[in-house]
Design a protein around this motif. Structure first.
Motif, PDB file in Angstrom:
ATOM      1  N   ARG A 730       0.995  -0.935  -0.519  1.00 32.97           N
ATOM      2  CA  ARG A 730      -0.053  -0.049   0.098  1.00 32.97           C
ATOM      3  C   ARG A 730       0.992   1.087  -0.094  1.00 32.97           C
ATOM      4  O   ARG A 730       0.576   2.189  -0.559  1.00 32.97           O
ATOM      5  CB  ARG A 730      -0.902  -0.008   1.466  1.00 32.97           C
ATOM      6  CG  ARG A 730      -2.194   1.177   1.493  1.00 32.97           C
ATOM      7  CD  ARG A 730      -3.141   0.864   2.317  1.00 32.97           C
ATOM      8  NE  ARG A 730      -3.475   1.095   2.452  1.00 32.97           N
ATOM      9  CZ  ARG A 730      -3.875   3.342   2.631  1.00 32.97           C
ATOM     10  NH1 ARG A 730      -2.481   3.667   2.855  1.00 32.97           N
ATOM     11  NH2 ARG A 730      -5.026   3.636   3.350  1.00 32.97           N
ATOM     12  N   GLU A 731       1.417   1.264   0.953  1.00 37.28           N
ATOM     13  CA  GLU A 731       3.098   2.791   1.275  1.00 37.28           C
ATOM     14  C   GLU A 731       3.300   2.853  -0.395  1.00 37.28           C
ATOM     15  O   GLU A 731       3.621   3.636  -0.608  1.00 37.28           O
ATOM     16  CB  GLU A 731       3.811   2.439   2.141  1.00 37.28           C
ATOM     17  CG  GLU A 731       3.188   2.586   3.065  1.00 37.28           C
ATOM     18  CD  GLU A 731       2.335   0.947   3.908  1.00 37.28           C
ATOM     19  OE1 GLU A 731       2.426  -0.169   3.520  1.00 37.28           O
ATOM     20  OE2 GLU A 731       1.711   1.481   5.495  1.00 37.28           O
ATOM     21  N   LYS A 732       3.661   1.275  -0.299  1.00 34.28           N
ATOM     22  CA  LYS A 732       4.793   0.936  -2.504  1.00 34.28           C
ATOM     23  C   LYS A 732       3.913   2.416  -3.589  1.00 34.28           C
ATOM     24  O   LYS A 732       4.187   3.034  -3.996  1.00 34.28           O
ATOM     25  CB  LYS A 732       5.563   0.121  -2.346  1.00 34.28           C
ATOM     26  CG  LYS A 732       6.591  -0.516  -1.971  1.00 34.28           C
ATOM     27  CD  LYS A 732       6.897  -2.205  -2.065  1.00 34.28           C
ATOM     28  CE  LYS A 732       7.870  -2.028  -0.794  1.00 34.28           C
ATOM     29  NZ  LYS A 732       8.092  -3.339  -1.369  1.00 34.28           N
ATOM     30  N   ILE A 733       2.382   1.817  -3.560  1.00 34.97           N
ATOM     31  CA  ILE A 733       1.387   2.330  -4.329  1.00 34.97           C
ATOM     32  C   ILE A 733       1.536   3.943  -4.649  1.00 34.97           C
ATOM     33  O   ILE A 733       1.058   4.461  -5.080  1.00 34.97           O
ATOM     34  CB  ILE A 733       0.087   1.838  -4.474  1.00 34.97           C
ATOM     35  CG1 ILE A 733       1.004   0.493  -4.767  1.00 34.97           C
ATOM     36  CG2 ILE A 733      -0.440   2.152  -5.401  1.00 34.97           C
ATOM     37  CD1 ILE A 733      -0.232  -0.842  -5.244  1.00 34.97           C
ATOM     38  N   LEU A 734       1.274   4.266  -3.242  1.00 33.41           N
ATOM     39  CA  LEU A 734       0.925   5.583  -2.403  1.00 33.41           C
ATOM     40  C   LEU A 734       2.595   6.365  -2.803  1.00 33.41           C
ATOM     41  O   LEU A 734       2.234   7.531  -3.843  1.00 33.41           O
ATOM     42  CB  LEU A 734       0.780   5.838  -0.919  1.00 33.41           C
ATOM     43  CG  LEU A 734      -0.722   5.487  -1.013  1.00 33.41           C
ATOM     44  CD1 LEU A 734      -1.571   5.613   0.914  1.00 33.41           C
ATOM     45  CD2 LEU A 734      -1.667   6.033  -1.040  1.00 33.41           C
ATOM     46  N   ALA A 735       3.088   5.806  -2.907  1.00 32.78           N
ATOM     47  CA  ALA A 735       4.445   6.469  -3.126  1.00 32.78           C
ATOM     48  C   ALA A 735       4.721   6.557  -4.325  1.00 32.78           C
ATOM     49  O   ALA A 735       5.117   7.967  -5.143  1.00 32.78           O
ATOM     50  CB  ALA A 735       5.771   5.679  -2.945  1.00 32.78           C
TER      51      ALA A 735
END
Length: 784
Positions: A730-735
Motif C-alpha cells: 500500500r505504501e509503495k503504491i501511494l509513493a
C-alpha cells in the motif's frame, strides 16, 4: 628531600661551594620526576628508571668529583623529555650514593650545592649534557634580613602548630637555623607545595625576597586553616545543637503524652492508615514502616527515605478505579470524530469494546499500533481512553536505556523512586487507566539493564496481575490497565516482547484522506489557535492539494500541519494589510514560495540502465531509482549506494539471471564490467523487493534497450525467474502516485492484498501482475 644534619656546619657547605668555583664546563643533566625539586642546601634522594638518566649517572660515577646537574621536569607524563620539557633553573649537585635495584632502576642520593642556569644542551643522546652558569651570590646579613628570618620562623611555628606536620623535636632545631636559604628550604620540605611553587622558590636568588615571597604563601595558608577550623567548629556546634533538639523533642513528646495531646506526625500517619482502604499486605508494611519511622531522628536521611516510602504506599491507587462506560455506538462516534480514515484500526478497537460490553472481566489485549510518523498512533490511544471513559496516561520509551525506569530503583539508592508504570498510576489516580507506551521500538540496552526485558512482565496478561516494583516491593495488579504501544516498525522490537502484543498496522494516508483531514481537523484547529475564528478564511481543495503534492512528502500529516500553520501565519499578515481572506492555488506559491519537493530522481525520458523501483521505509513508501552501466573489463561487478546484505544478494541473483536470459550475449559479459548503483548513497537500503528493478536495469544495459520512465516496479526474484510476493505494498503504491507514476508492476501473489485496498488507493494507477521476470521485461521495454 633530606636536609644536612646539624653537625655538618654551614661553613663546610660554603667551602664546598668555593671548591666548585671553577667546575667542569659541561656536566650530565638528570631530570627529576614525581614533582621533586632539588634545593642547594638539601640532600636529594631520587629514583631513576629511564635509560638515558641511568647512562648519565654512569658517566657521573666515572668522574671522581661526581658532579651533575639536577633539574625538574615540567610535565610528569613525558617519558623522554626534551630541553623544552625541563625548567631552565636547576641545582649543581654532587652524587653521594648510588644503588642499582634488581629491576634495573637506580636509587641515588645527591647533595645540592648551588643554583645554576642551564644555558645550552650540548648533547641529547645517549644522555643530556649541558652548559650552565652559577647563580649564587654572597649576601651580607643585614638587620632587615635577620628581621624577616625571625618573622618567618614565627609564622612557620604557628603554621606547624595548626597542621601538626613538624615533629615536636624539630621545633627547636628550626629556631637555630641561621642560614636564610636553608631556613626556607627546611620549611618547604614540610609543606604541600606544588611543583610550580617549589620551582618558583628555587629560582628566587635574593634571600630576603625569597623569604618575603614565602611569607605571603604561609600567611595565605594560615588564613585558610583558620577558615577550616571555623567550619569544623560550626559543624560540631550544629551536631551538638541537633542532639539537643532531639532531647528536647523527646521531652515535648513525653509532655504531650502526659497532657493527652496526640497530634504527632506518626499519629497522623496512623490515622490516615486507619481511614484508608488498603490491601492487607500493604497495611502490614505501612504499619511496620511507621514503627521504624517513629524511632528515627526526624532530620536524619533515613527518616526522609522512610517517610517518602510511606507516602508512595498511601498514594498508589490500590482499589481506586474509573467506572467504565462500555458502549460500541458511543465509542464509534468518538473514534469517527477524532480520526478520519483508519477503518481497520477503528474496527479492531470496536471489536475489543464489543467483547468488553458482553464480558466486563475479559482480559485486555496489548495493542501495538505500527505505522509511519504522523498517522495518528498516539492520538488513537487518547481516543480509546475517551471511548472507554477511562483516564489516560502516557510513557515515552524512546531512548530509554535503564531497566529501573520500568521496575523502579531499590530504596538503598539515593533519590530512589518507583518505576514509570507506578508513577503514571499515581498521577492518574486510578488502577484501570489506558496507558500508552510510546515509541516502543526505540528502546536501547546499556549496562543499566534492558528495559524491553522489564516490559515482558508488564505486557503479559498472565503475569502482570502480580507486578512487583523494586521500590514498592509489594505486588500490584496491572490486569485492569489497558496497555497500548506505538512503533514505527516492528523489526527493532525484541521477538519475545512482540509476541505479547497484537500488531495493528496503520498505513499512510492517501491524497484524498489528507485533503479531508486538513479540512476537518488541521485547518479548524489552527484557526482556533491563531484566534482567526471571526475571519472567514476560505482555502480551496485545489490549494490544499497543491500543498500536499508540492510542499509535503510524507505518509502522515505532521509536515502538512506545519505547512498549513506557516500558510495561515502568512495569511494573517495579508488580512491585516489587504483584507484578503481567500487562499487559492496561485496564492499558495506566493505565500509559501517555490515548491520544496524536487522530483529530479525520476528519469525524464526512457533511458538505458535506469529503472524506477519502489521501496518501503519506516516513514512510508519511497521511489528508488536503480542505475546500471557496463564498461570494458573482465566481467567484474561493482555495487554502490549503501546497500545492505539482502539487497547485495539480490544483485548477485539478478546478474546470474540476466546471464541466463541473455545467453547469446556471452562475449559481452566476458569483456565488460557492470556497475549497479542506487542514488542517494548516504541513505541505507536493504531488502529483496528491488530484485526485478535490478534485473531490468542489467538486461537494459546488455540488450541496449531503454526502460520506460512512466512505470515503477517491486518484487523479489528467484534464480529460475519467478517473482515472489513483497510487503508494504500500500505504501509503495501511494509513493508511486505521489511521484506521478501511472503504472506499477507487482507480483501476482500480492493480488489479494490489492483487492483489500480502498478504491482511492488504487484509483488513477494501472497495476500489472507478473509471475515471471520475462513478463516484466516484455512490459518495460515496450516504450510507448
Amino acid at each position: 628531600m633530606i636536609f644536612l644534619p646539624r653537625n655538618r656546619k654551614i661553613e663546610n657547605i660554603q667551602k664546598q661551594r668555593e671548591k666548585v668555583a671553577m667546575p667542569p664546563e659541561e656536566l650530565p643533566c638528570v631530570p627529576l620526576k614525581g614533582g621533586d625539586v632539588a634545593f642547594p642546601t638539601a640532600l636529594i634522594p631520587f629514583h631513576v628508571e629511564r635509560e638515558s638518566a641511568i647512562k648519565a649517572l654512569d658517566k657521573v660515577v666515572e668522574n671522581s668529583e661526581r658532579y651533575l646537574i639536577l633539574v625538574s621536569q615540567k610535565n610528569q607524563n613525558v617519558e623522554i623529555p626534551d630541553s623544552a620539557d625541563l625548567y631552565e633553573i636547576g641545582t649543581f649537585s654532587r652524587l653521594l650514593q648510588l644503588v642499582k635495584l634488581p629491576d634495573g632502576s637506580i636509587r641515588a642520593l645527591a647533595e645540592g650545592i648551588i643554583r645554576v642556569k642551564i644555558t645550552e644542551y650540548t648533547q641529547k643522546e645517549p644522555f643530556l649534557l649541558c652548559k650552565y652558569e652559577a647563580l649564587e651570590k654572597r649576601v651580607r646579613k643585614s638587620k632587615d634580613l635577620v628581621a624577616v628570618m625571625r618573622l618567618l620562623k614565627s609564622k612557620a611555628l604557628k603554621y606547624f602548630e595548626m597542621t601538626k606536620r613538624l615533629p615536636e623535636d624539630a621545633f627547636s632545631e628550626l629556631s637555630l637555623i641561621d642560614d636564610p636559604d636553608k631556613l626556607v628550604d627546611t620549611i618547604i620540605s614540610f609543606t604541600e607545595l606544588s611543583l610550580e611553587n617549589k620551582q618558583k622558590f628555587l629560582e628566587i636568588i635574593d634571600p630576603k625576597t625569597r623569604i618575603i615571597e614565602f611569607l605571603k604563601y604561609l600567611n595565605s595558608e594560615i588564613e585558610l586553616l583558620k577558615i577550616e577550623a571555623e567550619i569544623d567548629d560550626k559543624v560540631k556546634e550544629k551536631i551538638d545543637k541537633g542532639q539537643k533538639e532531639f532531647y528536647l523533642r523527646e521531652k515535648i513528646e513525653t509532655i504531650k503524652n502526659e497532657l493527652g495531646d496526640d497530634t504527632s506526625e506518626t499519629d497522623e500517619l496512623k490515622e490516615k492508615l486507619k481511614k484508608g482502604h488498603y490491601p492487607q499486605e500493604v497495611r502490614r508494611t505501612i504499619e511496620k514502616e511507621i514503627e521504624r519511622f517513629e524511632k528515627m531522628y526526624p532530620s536524619s536521611p533515613e527518616a526522609t527515605v522512610s517517610r517518602n516510602y510511606i507516602d508512595w504506599l498511601f498514594d498508589i491507587p490500590w482499589y481506586s478505579k474509573t467506572k467504565e462506560d462500555v458502549n460500541v455506538e458511543r465509542a464509534s462516534k468518538i473514534l469517527e470524530a477524532d480520526h478520519y480514515g483508519l477503518e481497520d484500526v477503528k474496527d479492531r478497537i470496536l471489536d475489543y469494546i464489543a467483547v468488553k460490553q458482553l464480558n466486563e472481566n475479559a482480559k485486555s489485549p496489548i495493542l501495538c499500533l505500527v505505522g509511519p510518523p504522523g498517522v495518528g498512533k498516539t492520538s488513537l490511544g487518547m481516543s480509546l481512553a475517551r471511548a472507554l471513559n477511562r483516564k489516560f496516561g502516557q510513557i515515552t520509551l524512546g531512548g530509554m536505556r535503564d531497566e529501573a525506569e520500568i521496575r523502579g530503583h531499590r530504596r538503598t539508592y539515593v533519590g530512589a523512586l518507583p518505576g514509570r508504570i507506578i508513577q503514571t498510576l499515581v498521577k492518574v489516580g486510578v488502577n484501570n487507566p489506558v496507558i500508552l507506551l510510546d515509541e516502543i521500538d526505540k528502546m536501547g540496552i546499556s549496562f543499566q539493564g534492558d528495559p524491553a526485558a522489564a516490559l515482558l512482565e508488564v505486557l503479559d496478561p498472565e503475569q502482570n496481575s502480580r507486578f512487583v516494583d523494586n521500590y514498592i516491593e509489594i505486588p500490584f495488579d496491572l490486569s485492569g490497565v489497558v496497555f497500548v504501544t506505538t512503533a514505527n516498525t516492528v523489526e527493532s522490537i525484541p521477538p519475545a516482547l512482540l509476541d505479547r502484543m497484537e500488531v495493528i498496522e496503520i498505513p499512510g494516508y492517501t491524497f484524498q484522506e489528507k485533503v479531508e483531514i486538513a479540512k476537518r481537523f488541521l485547518i479548524p484547529k489552527l484557526i482556533r489557535e491563531y484566534g482567526m475564528e471571526k475571519i472567514k478564511i476560505r482555502i480551496t481543495d485545489e490549494a490544499i492539494g497543491k500543498i500536499i503534492e508540492d510542499y509535503t512528502l510524507e505518509s502522515g500529516v505532521r509536515n502538512l500541519e506545519r505547512t498549513l500553520s506557516k500558510l495561515l501565519r502568512k495569511m494573517a499578515r495579508n488580512i491585516v494589510k489587504n483584507h484578503e481572506n481567500a487562499i487559492t492555488v496561485k496564492s499558495v506559491e506566493e505565500l509559501l514560495g517555490a515548491p520544496m519537493l524536487v522530483r529530479s530522481q525520476i528519469p525524464s525520458k526512457p533511458s538505458i540502465g535506469e529503472t524506477i523501483g519502489l521501496a518501503w521505509t519506516p516513514t512510508g513508501g519511497e521511489v528508488l531509482v536503480i542505475e546500471a552501466t557496463a564498461t570494458v573489463g573482465n566481467s567484474q561487478t561493482l555495487i554502490t549506494g549503501n546497500l545492505g546484505n539482502v539487497m547485495k544478494e539480490s544483485v548477485t541473483i539478478a546478474m546470474t539471471l540476466c546471464k541466463s536470459l541473455c545467453d547469446d550475449k556471452y562475449e559481452f559479459f566476458k569483456t565488460h564490467d557492470f556497475h549497479i548503483h542506487a542514488p542517494e548513497g548516504a541513505i541505507p537500503k536493504d531488502g529483496p523487493s528491488a530484485g526485478i528493478a535490478i534485473l531490468t536495469s542489467l538486461c537494459s544495459v546488455v540488450m541496449g534497450k531503454a526502460v520506460r520512465n512512466d512505470i515503477a516496479m517491486t518484487g523479489e526474484i528467484t534464480l529460475n525467474g519467478k517473482v515472489l510476493a513483497i510487503g508494504g505494498l500500500r505504501e509503495k503504491i501511494l509513493a508511486a502516485k505521489r511521484f506521478g507514476i501511472k503504472e506499477v508492476i507487482i507480483p501476482k501473489l500480492n493480488e489479494p492484498m490489492v483487492r483489500k485496498m480502498k478504491e482511492d488507493v488504487t484509483s488513477g494507477i494501472k497495476i500489472h501482475y507478473v509471475e515471471d521476470v520475462k513478463e516484466v521485461l516484455e512490459e518495460v521495454f515496450d516504450v510507448r
